[in-house]
Design a protein around this motif. Sequence first.
Motif, PDB file in Angstrom:
ATOM      1  N   UNK A 172      69.155  63.991 -17.386  1.00 31.92           N
ATOM      2  CA  UNK A 172      70.378  63.195 -17.745  1.00 31.92           C
ATOM      3  C   UNK A 172      71.488  63.530 -16.902  1.00 31.92           C
ATOM      4  N   UNK A 173      71.263  64.094 -15.543  1.00 33.21           N
ATOM      5  CA  UNK A 173      72.428  64.665 -15.074  1.00 33.21           C
ATOM      6  C   UNK A 173      73.755  63.627 -14.575  1.00 33.21           C
ATOM      7  N   UNK A 174      73.252  62.227 -14.630  1.00 32.35           N
ATOM      8  CA  UNK A 174      74.138  61.244 -14.115  1.00 32.35           C
ATOM      9  C   UNK A 174      75.071  60.676 -15.289  1.00 32.35           C
ATOM     10  N   UNK A 175      74.694  61.181 -16.752  1.00 35.48           N
ATOM     11  CA  UNK A 175      75.249  60.902 -17.682  1.00 35.48           C
ATOM     12  C   UNK A 175      76.422  62.166 -18.586  1.00 35.48           C
ATOM     13  N   UNK A 176      76.315  63.333 -17.564  1.00 37.32           N
ATOM     14  CA  UNK A 176      77.178  64.102 -17.892  1.00 37.32           C
ATOM     15  C   UNK A 176      78.494  64.057 -17.531  1.00 37.32           C
ATOM     16  N   UNK A 177      79.486  64.221 -18.588  1.00 33.66           N
ATOM     17  CA  UNK A 177      80.722  64.135 -18.365  1.00 33.66           C
ATOM     18  C   UNK A 177      81.676  65.388 -18.269  1.00 33.66           C
ATOM     19  N   UNK A 178      82.737  65.417 -17.729  1.00 32.98           N
ATOM     20  CA  UNK A 178      83.319  66.673 -17.415  1.00 32.98           C
ATOM     21  C   UNK A 178      83.871  67.378 -18.594  1.00 32.98           C
ATOM     22  N   UNK A 179      84.241  68.560 -18.862  1.00 35.28           N
ATOM     23  CA  UNK A 179      84.500  69.102 -20.140  1.00 35.28           C
ATOM     24  C   UNK A 179      85.936  68.842 -20.346  1.00 35.28           C
ATOM     25  N   UNK A 180      86.726  68.442 -19.432  1.00 31.04           N
ATOM     26  CA  UNK A 180      88.135  68.004 -19.704  1.00 31.04           C
ATOM     27  C   UNK A 180      88.226  66.746 -20.530  1.00 31.04           C
ATOM     28  N   UNK A 181      86.998  66.009 -20.475  1.00 26.60           N
ATOM     29  CA  UNK A 181      87.100  64.638 -21.136  1.00 26.60           C
ATOM     30  C   UNK A 181      86.369  64.678 -22.466  1.00 26.60           C
ATOM     31  N   UNK A 182      86.361  66.038 -23.241  1.00 25.67           N
ATOM     32  CA  UNK A 182      85.638  66.439 -24.226  1.00 25.67           C
ATOM     33  C   UNK A 182      85.877  65.528 -25.228  1.00 25.67           C
ATOM     34  N   UNK A 183      87.443  65.117 -25.679  1.00 27.50           N
ATOM     35  CA  UNK A 183      87.834  64.219 -26.772  1.00 27.50           C
ATOM     36  C   UNK A 183      87.417  62.934 -26.784  1.00 27.50           C
ATOM     37  N   UNK A 184      86.982  62.668 -25.711  1.00 23.83           N
ATOM     38  CA  UNK A 184      86.277  60.882 -25.843  1.00 23.83           C
ATOM     39  C   UNK A 184      84.879  61.031 -25.906  1.00 23.83           C
ATOM     40  N   UNK A 185      84.083  62.139 -25.997  1.00 27.34           N
ATOM     41  CA  UNK A 185      82.845  62.355 -26.136  1.00 27.34           C
ATOM     42  C   UNK A 185      82.039  61.797 -27.173  1.00 27.34           C
ATOM     43  N   UNK A 186      82.665  61.890 -28.338  1.00 25.33           N
ATOM     44  CA  UNK A 186      81.957  61.364 -29.550  1.00 25.33           C
ATOM     45  C   UNK A 186      82.147  59.809 -29.846  1.00 25.33           C
ATOM     46  N   UNK A 187      82.954  59.325 -29.200  1.00 23.85           N
ATOM     47  CA  UNK A 187      83.216  57.809 -29.116  1.00 23.85           C
ATOM     48  C   UNK A 187      82.468  57.086 -28.189  1.00 23.85           C
ATOM     49  N   UNK A 188      81.773  57.972 -27.092  1.00 22.66           N
ATOM     50  CA  UNK A 188      81.186  57.091 -26.026  1.00 22.66           C
ATOM     51  C   UNK A 188      79.931  56.728 -26.412  1.00 22.66           C
ATOM     52  N   UNK A 190      76.160  56.497 -25.969  1.00 20.35           N
ATOM     53  CA  UNK A 190      74.759  57.360 -25.429  1.00 20.35           C
ATOM     54  C   UNK A 190      74.061  56.532 -24.598  1.00 20.35           C
ATOM     55  N   UNK A 191      73.506  57.394 -23.685  1.00 19.15           N
ATOM     56  CA  UNK A 191      73.506  58.541 -23.363  1.00 19.15           C
ATOM     57  C   UNK A 191      74.833  59.059 -22.867  1.00 19.15           C
ATOM     58  N   UNK A 192      75.318  60.395 -23.210  1.00 18.48           N
ATOM     59  CA  UNK A 192      76.534  60.936 -22.659  1.00 18.48           C
ATOM     60  C   UNK A 192      76.568  62.204 -23.216  1.00 18.48           C
ATOM     61  N   UNK A 193      76.918  63.268 -22.508  1.00 14.56           N
ATOM     62  CA  UNK A 193      76.752  64.711 -23.056  1.00 14.56           C
ATOM     63  C   UNK A 193      77.762  65.551 -22.088  1.00 14.56           C
ATOM     64  N   UNK A 194      78.187  66.810 -22.610  1.00 16.49           N
ATOM     65  CA  UNK A 194      78.998  67.449 -21.806  1.00 16.49           C
ATOM     66  C   UNK A 194      78.589  69.107 -21.997  1.00 16.49           C
ATOM     67  N   UNK A 195      78.769  70.009 -21.358  1.00 18.71           N
ATOM     68  CA  UNK A 195      78.835  71.038 -21.410  1.00 18.71           C
ATOM     69  C   UNK A 195      80.023  71.977 -21.417  1.00 18.71           C
ATOM     70  N   UNK A 196      80.359  72.870 -22.475  1.00 20.95           N
ATOM     71  CA  UNK A 196      81.415  73.650 -22.797  1.00 20.95           C
ATOM     72  C   UNK A 196      81.240  74.906 -22.359  1.00 20.95           C
TER      73      UNK A 196
END
Length: 219
Positions: A172-188, A190-196
């Motif tokens: 799922x590498x193409x669905x990873x978002x940047x950590x600085x976008x973390x606040x929008x992740x829950x409403x995205x 899926x698939x969408x993920x981030x590494x903190x």
Amino acid sequence: MWRAGLAPMSPVVRDGGLRPGFHLEPGMKIGLFGGSFNPAHEGHRHVADTARIKMGLDRILWLVSPQNPLKAKTETAPLSQRISEITPFIGPNDIVSDFETRIGATYTLDTLRALKARFPGVHFVWIMGGDSLVSFHKWRGWLQIMAMVPVAIVSRPGAMMNARFSHAAKRFMHYRIKERQARILPAMTAPAWSFFKGPLHGHSSTAIRAQRRQSAPGI
């Protein structure tokens, strides 16, 4: 009944979501932190707090599994004990629940289906440590899980490199978002993920269980 902003301090819920204490409002950002928590420790608190702050979550739902299919039953403490030991580590608006036991779910996929059906409009995000991402592809229905809810991964000691090159991360590498976008992740969608990334906490349930065995009478 209590609602967002009026939550009691650290409620422990054993009703499987059937009582008002489990009330979740549409639009809320809810972190789902599942596991055996055998036992819970500061490392779990660190993962939960990191996810809460990064994503601006309204609360975290700690889902205590009846039995992790990937772990030995002989090493798993009773559910009631594991639930009681979580309480010191949760946030003031968090919920601890045996939801999976109440609905008879063995796998995360079933739990997510039930939660999304019962609470439409709630923005759920699955939370796990980087060490869990390494073995995530062994979970039943892991592809469906990634397609069902956004996923937040929090770095754990010794797992960062393995997590980065894990099967799931590469798939799922193409669905990873940047950590600085973390606040929008829950409403995205899926698939969408981030590494903190961040400060690491070295506590582990395995080490705590080993220490307890060594200190037990007669050993």
